[in-house]
Each structure stands twice: as C-alpha cells, then as structure tokens.
Motif scaffolding. Sequence first.
Motif, PDB file in Angstrom:
ATOM      1  N   MET A   1       9.449   4.617  16.162  1.00 29.89           N
ATOM      2  CA  MET A   1       7.985   4.686  16.136  1.00 29.89           C
ATOM      3  C   MET A   1       7.377   3.354  16.519  1.00 29.89           C
ATOM      4  SD  MET A   1       5.443   5.486  12.902  1.00 29.89           S
ATOM      5  CE  MET A   1       5.907   7.198  12.744  1.00 29.89           C
ATOM      6  N   SER A   2       7.657   2.315  15.719  1.00 33.40           N
ATOM      7  CA  SER A   2       7.106   0.985  15.986  1.00 33.40           C
ATOM      8  C   SER A   2       8.214  -0.036  15.830  1.00 33.40           C
ATOM      9  CB  SER A   2       5.963   0.666  15.011  1.00 33.40           C
ATOM     10  OG  SER A   2       6.461   0.420  13.713  1.00 33.40           O
ATOM     11  N   SER A   3       7.881  -1.306  16.034  1.00 36.60           N
ATOM     12  CA  SER A   3       8.872  -2.356  15.901  1.00 36.60           C
ATOM     13  C   SER A   3       9.253  -2.606  14.445  1.00 36.60           C
ATOM     14  CB  SER A   3       8.340  -3.653  16.524  1.00 36.60           C
ATOM     15  OG  SER A   3       7.098  -4.011  15.930  1.00 36.60           O
ATOM     16  N   GLY A   4       8.540  -2.032  13.508  1.00 30.62           N
ATOM     17  CA  GLY A   4       8.809  -2.188  12.083  1.00 30.62           C
ATOM     18  C   GLY A   4       8.037  -1.134  11.318  1.00 30.62           C
ATOM     19  N   ARG A   5       7.960  -1.290  10.007  1.00 24.94           N
ATOM     20  CA  ARG A   5       7.216  -0.316   9.233  1.00 24.94           C
ATOM     21  C   ARG A   5       5.729  -0.464   9.518  1.00 24.94           C
ATOM     22  NH1 ARG A   5       4.633  -2.148   4.718  1.00 24.94           N
ATOM     23  NH2 ARG A   5       4.986  -4.318   4.101  1.00 24.94           N
ATOM     24  N   LEU A   6       5.015   0.631   9.418  1.00 28.59           N
ATOM     25  CA  LEU A   6       3.577   0.602   9.650  1.00 28.59           C
ATOM     26  C   LEU A   6       2.852   0.075   8.416  1.00 28.59           C
ATOM     27  CD1 LEU A   6       3.016   3.953  11.577  1.00 28.59           C
ATOM     28  CD2 LEU A   6       3.304   1.647  12.493  1.00 28.59           C
ATOM     29  N   LEU A   7       1.809  -0.683   8.640  1.00 27.81           N
ATOM     30  CA  LEU A   7       1.048  -1.304   7.560  1.00 27.81           C
ATOM     31  C   LEU A   7      -0.185  -0.479   7.221  1.00 27.81           C
ATOM     32  CD1 LEU A   7       1.077  -5.016   8.828  1.00 27.81           C
ATOM     33  CD2 LEU A   7       2.759  -3.862   7.362  1.00 27.81           C
ATOM     34  N   ASP A   8      -0.512  -0.404   5.919  1.00 22.33           N
ATOM     35  CA  ASP A   8      -1.779   0.196   5.526  1.00 22.33           C
ATOM     36  C   ASP A   8      -2.863  -0.882   5.606  1.00 22.33           C
ATOM     37  OD1 ASP A   8      -1.482  -1.428   3.259  1.00 22.33           O
ATOM     38  OD2 ASP A   8      -0.928   0.232   1.951  1.00 22.33           O
ATOM     39  N   ASP A   9      -4.098  -0.531   5.264  1.00 20.22           N
ATOM     40  CA  ASP A   9      -5.211  -1.468   5.429  1.00 20.22           C
ATOM     41  C   ASP A   9      -5.050  -2.721   4.576  1.00 20.22           C
ATOM     42  OD1 ASP A   9      -6.372   0.160   7.267  1.00 20.22           O
ATOM     43  OD2 ASP A   9      -7.903   0.986   5.935  1.00 20.22           O
ATOM     44  N   THR A  10      -4.524  -2.562   3.350  1.00 25.75           N
ATOM     45  CA  THR A  10      -4.354  -3.709   2.460  1.00 25.75           C
ATOM     46  C   THR A  10      -3.354  -4.705   3.033  1.00 25.75           C
ATOM     47  OG1 THR A  10      -4.873  -2.363   0.509  1.00 25.75           O
ATOM     48  CG2 THR A  10      -3.722  -4.438   0.147  1.00 25.75           C
ATOM     49  N   ALA A  11      -2.216  -4.197   3.488  1.00 26.01           N
ATOM     50  CA  ALA A  11      -1.193  -5.066   4.060  1.00 26.01           C
ATOM     51  C   ALA A  11      -1.674  -5.671   5.383  1.00 26.01           C
ATOM     52  CB  ALA A  11       0.093  -4.283   4.270  1.00 26.01           C
ATOM     53  N   LEU A  12      -2.396  -4.893   6.161  1.00 30.53           N
ATOM     54  CA  LEU A  12      -2.877  -5.391   7.440  1.00 30.53           C
ATOM     55  C   LEU A  12      -3.858  -6.543   7.255  1.00 30.53           C
ATOM     56  CD1 LEU A  12      -2.777  -4.962  10.506  1.00 30.53           C
ATOM     57  CD2 LEU A  12      -4.745  -3.446  10.268  1.00 30.53           C
TER      58      LEU A  12
END
Length: 230
Positions: A1-12
């Motif tokens: 999917m992506s180069s790593g895990r997807l981030l939610d808004d808080t992590a972003l």
Amino acid sequence: MSSGRLLDDTALAASAVVANNTMNRERGLAGPNSYAKELGFDPYEFLAARQGAQAWLDLCCGSGKALIYAAGRIAAERPEAAVTMVGIDLVDHFMGGPRPPGLELIAASVADWSPRRSFDLITCVHGLHYVGDKLRVLERAASWLVPDGLLVADFDAESVRDVRGRSSARRVASAVRRAGWEYDTRRKRVSCLGPCTLNFEAAYLGADDAAGPNYTGQPAVASYYEWSRQ
C-alpha cells in the motif's frame, strides 16, 4: 500500500514533514515569493474590487504574513472598509507584533476547524500537500463560500492514492470537474466559484509522510482512500 504504516491525523500532526515544513511560512502578499505569484492574482486587489463587507479565509496560512500585510494595508488605505481576515495553521508560529483590525489568526487543524460565517475568498497556498484527508478539506471548504465567492488552492491530485497505492489523479480530476470546479493540471491548482457540493465517494484510510518530494521538490504527504466504485 505505502512505504510504511498509514498515519491518522494525530500522528500526522506530529510528523517532521508536517511540523517542520516551510512552504508557506514567510510568503508575502505580493512580489517574487508571494500569494499573488502562486495564486495568479492579488487577494487584496480581489477584495478591494468587491462591494460591501468582505471576508478572506486563508487555510494553512503559515506565519500569517500575507494576511497581516493585507489587513494593515486595508486599515491604512481604506479604514472605512469592513473586511474580515481569518488565518488557520496547525502550528502557532504566527508573526508577532500588533494585529491589524479585522484579522484573526487561529492555531488549529484545517481537518477539524469550522467557521461561523461564509467567505468571499478562500485560499490555501501549498498547504494541502501536508494535509491527510485532502479531499474532505476541499469538500468542506467549498461549502463556506458566499454565492459569488472564490476558492483557490494548490492541489496535487497525484498525491491521492487508492488502497493499492496507485495514483487516483484522473479519478479526482474528473470528480472535481463534474462538480463544476476547475483543475489546472499544469499549475496543480484547483478553484471554484460559489458554494457547491463535492462528493468524492471515497473513504479516507490514512496518510503516508514518507512519500517523498512532490512537484514542488519538497517532501509531501500522500493520502490514501478506498473508493466506493473501483
């Protein structure tokens, strides 16, 4: 999917790519590094040409430099004008000093913030590159315009991906144009006149802050969606 895990808004929001980006920190109203150059028009002149009370909302406003200058110019040249200017940015790194009348700078996420009024002009200069759910921000902002208001934003459709990590640029551009918007593929700029309904029919999955540089040459955030129609 992506180069790593997807981030939610808080992590972003805590991401170094987002927190440390300088794309719009010192951009002024006019000149070489300015809103006028990036948008193709001077927001101050746009508002000055309109009648009655006016309101400008700048999403991802950085230091607020352009808004502060515009508000100060209005106070000096047209003190009788009823103009409201609102700037929203995730990080409270606004320029110091006295604030001209009619100006409000707010530290908040554009993904969650909601206004209490409509606007004649809504801008977002290179800010969407660092937002997770870019499509929702566009959908919401489109509803905040007065009937003849203008929304203009830098927007890279290539930064929108599907669940498999493939580009959704064509799908996004088609949806935008069907809704009556304009999308300039060369300048990576989206715009619309007046409030309109924009529904991408997509579920936001999260963001990848390791997507690498976009067309600006700066590291940006890729946004992942699951589309209701594959």
